[in-house]
Design a protein around this motif. Sequence first.
Motif, PDB file in Angstrom:
ATOM      1  N   THR A 155      -0.636  11.311   3.874  1.00 32.10           N
ATOM      2  CA  THR A 155      -0.181  12.113   2.729  1.00 32.10           C
ATOM      3  C   THR A 155      -0.826  11.571   1.455  1.00 32.10           C
ATOM      4  O   THR A 155      -1.996  11.779   1.217  1.00 32.10           O
ATOM      5  CB  THR A 155       1.354  12.072   2.632  1.00 32.10           C
ATOM      6  N   ASP A 156      -0.049  10.880   0.638  1.00 31.65           N
ATOM      7  CA  ASP A 156      -0.587  10.311  -0.593  1.00 31.65           C
ATOM      8  C   ASP A 156      -1.491   9.128  -0.275  1.00 31.65           C
ATOM      9  O   ASP A 156      -1.250   8.383   0.660  1.00 31.65           O
ATOM     10  CB  ASP A 156       0.554   9.864  -1.502  1.00 31.65           C
ATOM     11  N   VAL A 157      -2.557   8.977  -1.031  1.00 29.32           N
ATOM     12  CA  VAL A 157      -3.479   7.864  -0.828  1.00 29.32           C
ATOM     13  C   VAL A 157      -3.799   7.225  -2.169  1.00 29.32           C
ATOM     14  O   VAL A 157      -4.312   7.875  -3.070  1.00 29.32           O
ATOM     15  CB  VAL A 157      -4.799   8.321  -0.166  1.00 29.32           C
ATOM     16  N   SER A 158      -3.443   5.961  -2.309  1.00 26.77           N
ATOM     17  CA  SER A 158      -3.821   5.189  -3.491  1.00 26.77           C
ATOM     18  C   SER A 158      -4.180   3.788  -3.033  1.00 26.77           C
ATOM     19  O   SER A 158      -3.591   3.267  -2.093  1.00 26.77           O
ATOM     20  CB  SER A 158      -2.681   5.146  -4.514  1.00 26.77           C
ATOM     21  N   VAL A 159      -5.182   3.190  -3.687  1.00 22.16           N
ATOM     22  CA  VAL A 159      -5.710   1.905  -3.254  1.00 22.16           C
ATOM     23  C   VAL A 159      -5.629   0.905  -4.396  1.00 22.16           C
ATOM     24  O   VAL A 159      -5.893   1.242  -5.549  1.00 22.16           O
ATOM     25  CB  VAL A 159      -7.177   2.039  -2.795  1.00 22.16           C
ATOM     26  N   ASN A 160      -5.241  -0.324  -4.063  1.00 23.64           N
ATOM     27  CA  ASN A 160      -5.306  -1.422  -5.019  1.00 23.64           C
ATOM     28  C   ASN A 160      -5.923  -2.621  -4.317  1.00 23.64           C
ATOM     29  O   ASN A 160      -5.994  -2.672  -3.089  1.00 23.64           O
ATOM     30  CB  ASN A 160      -3.916  -1.762  -5.582  1.00 23.64           C
ATOM     31  N   ALA A 161      -6.390  -3.583  -5.084  1.00 24.68           N
ATOM     32  CA  ALA A 161      -7.165  -4.697  -4.530  1.00 24.68           C
ATOM     33  C   ALA A 161      -6.373  -5.504  -3.511  1.00 24.68           C
ATOM     34  O   ALA A 161      -6.833  -5.760  -2.399  1.00 24.68           O
ATOM     35  CB  ALA A 161      -7.660  -5.604  -5.656  1.00 24.68           C
ATOM     36  N   ARG A 162      -5.167  -5.934  -3.888  1.00 26.43           N
ATOM     37  CA  ARG A 162      -4.401  -6.780  -2.965  1.00 26.43           C
ATOM     38  C   ARG A 162      -3.982  -6.002  -1.725  1.00 26.43           C
ATOM     39  O   ARG A 162      -3.928  -6.544  -0.622  1.00 26.43           O
ATOM     40  CB  ARG A 162      -3.191  -7.382  -3.674  1.00 26.43           C
ATOM     41  N   GLY A 163      -3.665  -4.709  -1.891  1.00 28.11           N
ATOM     42  CA  GLY A 163      -3.306  -3.894  -0.743  1.00 28.11           C
ATOM     43  C   GLY A 163      -4.466  -3.701   0.209  1.00 28.11           C
ATOM     44  O   GLY A 163      -4.301  -3.712   1.429  1.00 28.11           O
ATOM     45  N   PHE A 164      -5.674  -3.542  -0.357  1.00 28.86           N
ATOM     46  CA  PHE A 164      -6.870  -3.386   0.478  1.00 28.86           C
ATOM     47  C   PHE A 164      -7.128  -4.651   1.281  1.00 28.86           C
ATOM     48  O   PHE A 164      -7.446  -4.590   2.476  1.00 28.86           O
ATOM     49  CB  PHE A 164      -8.079  -3.064  -0.401  1.00 28.86           C
ATOM     50  N   ILE A 165      -6.982  -5.806   0.647  1.00 25.98           N
ATOM     51  CA  ILE A 165      -7.201  -7.085   1.348  1.00 25.98           C
ATOM     52  C   ILE A 165      -6.181  -7.247   2.472  1.00 25.98           C
ATOM     53  O   ILE A 165      -6.524  -7.655   3.590  1.00 25.98           O
ATOM     54  CB  ILE A 165      -7.117  -8.254   0.359  1.00 25.98           C
TER      55      ILE A 165
ATOM     56  N   ASN B   3       0.817  -1.216   0.000  1.00 25.58           N
ATOM     57  CA  ASN B   3       0.000   0.000   0.000  1.00 25.58           C
ATOM     58  C   ASN B   3       0.850   1.265   0.000  1.00 25.58           C
ATOM     59  O   ASN B   3       2.010   1.246   0.413  1.00 25.58           O
ATOM     60  CB  ASN B   3      -0.922   0.025   1.231  1.00 25.58           C
ATOM     61  N   SER B   4       0.238   2.347  -0.437  1.00 30.86           N
ATOM     62  CA  SER B   4       0.875   3.651  -0.282  1.00 30.86           C
ATOM     63  C   SER B   4       0.893   4.003   1.198  1.00 30.86           C
ATOM     64  O   SER B   4       0.103   3.470   1.992  1.00 30.86           O
ATOM     65  CB  SER B   4       0.106   4.722  -1.055  1.00 30.86           C
ATOM     66  N   VAL B   5       1.798   4.902   1.587  1.00 30.74           N
ATOM     67  CA  VAL B   5       1.894   5.279   2.993  1.00 30.74           C
ATOM     68  C   VAL B   5       0.581   5.892   3.484  1.00 30.74           C
ATOM     69  O   VAL B   5       0.122   5.617   4.589  1.00 30.74           O
ATOM     70  CB  VAL B   5       3.061   6.270   3.208  1.00 30.74           C
ATOM     71  N   GLY B   6      -0.052   6.714   2.632  1.00 24.79           N
ATOM     72  CA  GLY B   6      -1.300   7.360   3.032  1.00 24.79           C
ATOM     73  C   GLY B   6      -2.394   6.367   3.339  1.00 24.79           C
ATOM     74  O   GLY B   6      -3.073   6.464   4.369  1.00 24.79           O
ATOM     75  N   PHE B   7      -2.592   5.380   2.455  1.00 22.80           N
ATOM     76  CA  PHE B   7      -3.635   4.391   2.693  1.00 22.80           C
ATOM     77  C   PHE B   7      -3.274   3.510   3.884  1.00 22.80           C
ATOM     78  O   PHE B   7      -4.156   3.109   4.662  1.00 22.80           O
ATOM     79  CB  PHE B   7      -3.851   3.525   1.448  1.00 22.80           C
ATOM     80  N   TYR B   8      -1.988   3.207   4.043  1.00 19.98           N
ATOM     81  CA  TYR B   8      -1.547   2.416   5.190  1.00 19.98           C
ATOM     82  C   TYR B   8      -1.886   3.132   6.499  1.00 19.98           C
ATOM     83  O   TYR B   8      -2.365   2.510   7.455  1.00 19.98           O
ATOM     84  CB  TYR B   8      -0.046   2.165   5.091  1.00 19.98           C
ATOM     85  N   GLN B   9      -1.647   4.455   6.542  1.00 26.32           N
ATOM     86  CA  GLN B   9      -1.948   5.220   7.748  1.00 26.32           C
ATOM     87  C   GLN B   9      -3.443   5.262   8.012  1.00 26.32           C
ATOM     88  O   GLN B   9      -3.895   5.166   9.158  1.00 26.32           O
ATOM     89  CB  GLN B   9      -1.403   6.651   7.610  1.00 26.32           C
ATOM     90  N   ILE B  10      -4.246   5.409   6.955  1.00 25.75           N
ATOM     91  CA  ILE B  10      -5.697   5.419   7.129  1.00 25.75           C
ATOM     92  C   ILE B  10      -6.169   4.068   7.679  1.00 25.75           C
ATOM     93  O   ILE B  10      -6.999   4.001   8.592  1.00 25.75           O
ATOM     94  CB  ILE B  10      -6.395   5.733   5.788  1.00 25.75           C
ATOM     95  N   ALA B  11      -5.639   2.986   7.108  1.00 26.66           N
ATOM     96  CA  ALA B  11      -5.996   1.659   7.603  1.00 26.66           C
ATOM     97  C   ALA B  11      -5.622   1.513   9.067  1.00 26.66           C
ATOM     98  O   ALA B  11      -6.373   0.943   9.876  1.00 26.66           O
ATOM     99  CB  ALA B  11      -5.306   0.586   6.758  1.00 26.66           C
ATOM    100  N   LYS B  12      -4.446   2.033   9.444  1.00 22.76           N
ATOM    101  CA  LYS B  12      -4.007   1.971  10.829  1.00 22.76           C
ATOM    102  C   LYS B  12      -4.986   2.695  11.744  1.00 22.76           C
ATOM    103  O   LYS B  12      -5.304   2.226  12.845  1.00 22.76           O
ATOM    104  CB  LYS B  12      -2.606   2.590  10.942  1.00 22.76           C
ATOM    105  N   LEU B  13      -5.498   3.844  11.293  1.00 18.36           N
ATOM    106  CA  LEU B  13      -6.425   4.619  12.118  1.00 18.36           C
ATOM    107  C   LEU B  13      -7.755   3.889  12.320  1.00 18.36           C
ATOM    108  O   LEU B  13      -8.425   4.089  13.332  1.00 18.36           O
ATOM    109  CB  LEU B  13      -6.672   5.990  11.487  1.00 18.36           C
ATOM    110  N   THR B  14      -8.136   3.052  11.364  1.00 15.83           N
ATOM    111  CA  THR B  14      -9.420   2.344  11.496  1.00 15.83           C
ATOM    112  C   THR B  14      -9.389   1.293  12.601  1.00 15.83           C
ATOM    113  O   THR B  14     -10.442   0.756  12.965  1.00 15.83           O
ATOM    114  CB  THR B  14      -9.818   1.660  10.171  1.00 15.83           C
ATOM    115  N   MET B  15      -8.201   1.008  13.146  1.00 16.25           N
ATOM    116  CA  MET B  15      -8.142   0.043  14.249  1.00 16.25           C
ATOM    117  C   MET B  15      -8.903   0.546  15.474  1.00 16.25           C
ATOM    118  O   MET B  15      -9.429  -0.265  16.250  1.00 16.25           O
ATOM    119  CB  MET B  15      -6.686  -0.246  14.627  1.00 16.25           C
TER     120      MET B  15
END
Length: 372
Positions: A185-195, A136-148
């Motif tokens: 920061t940057d946010v980009s999403v892909n299928a495998r990264g989302f899973i 994942n991009s750092v931005g999407f990774y951070q967002i996922a982390k916040l959803t915990m």
Amino acid sequence: MKMAPASKADKKAALDAASWMFNVVTSVGIIIVNKALMATYGFSFEQGAVLASSLVLCVRNSCNIPVASPETVFNYYDSAATTLTGLHFATTTLMTAVLRWLGYIQPSHLPFSELLKFVLFANFSIVGMNVSLMWNSVGFYQIAKLTMIPVSCFLEVVLDKIRYSRDTKLSIAVVLLGVAVCTVTDVSVNARGFIAAFVAVWSTSMQQYYVHFLQRKYSLGSFNLLGHTAPAQAASLLLLGPFLDYWLTNKRVDTYDYNIASVLFIILSCTIAVGTNLSQFICIGRFTAVSFQVLGHMKTILVLILGFFFFGKEGLNLHVVLGMIIAVVGMIWYGNASSKPGGKERRSLSNQSNRPQKHGGLSESTELDEKV
């Protein structure tokens, strides 16, 4: 002679503060030390594995890692992070074995079915974090982390019948907003990264919930629980880690060019990781997974500040400072709101009296970690 209520409250407050300080120092320390060693001595490959593993370890302990770019993260993960995490737990196992031999850890029981569930959640958390940070991009990774945090809240509401007051909910939202402002920061999403992120978020939330659940249900102290779980995690990760790391990086652990500096670096990382693992169990045991996640974002702020202090002011701007201030205000609000009557309490208890029991925040008490 019974301890006066004020004296007992003061002792508990001191133990709570010491627990948080222990977790903050070990979680932030493992990042700053490894990052400093890497920047100073130019370590690469196997040293990158140490840093990658410590990144995941710190993230699992509620500490976002600010980095300059996605490429930085991917370079860290061009290594054997899962295998090294197994070494972290092997070192933790050694510590608990020594303490048990010295008599500091008393015999305890944890059913195999509970141990198996915990190890599955914990190992999926580790692997999920590794893969999520790679894909994942750092931005999407951070967002996922916040959803915990909302996921942990959901688990407490459904499984523990916890009820949050309006102020507690709003304070959590403020913390999430502040951390997002200063880290996403940057946010980009892909299928495998989302899973991968989905697996990482839910498994980590379940693992942290289970730390609190098992300590309460089986009256286990932090050392006792680590003594049960660390050997199983070490064995499974050291067995599967090399194959997983080869699949992710196409590089074999046994081909590393080990030398004295790299071995000392790995030992240092494993030593700090023991404290990080233990402090996580202590803090979640004394509080809850939600409080651990919310207040744990103070480590995010400290890592940002120390990173700017030791490694340059690049990236430090009004936007980041504003996010830090919002996050700190939210944490203070959460601590105050969740500790008030009705701030966070059980809706019903089948095995206790009808009197509501305060369940989180900064005022929850436990005796388990005062006597290991």
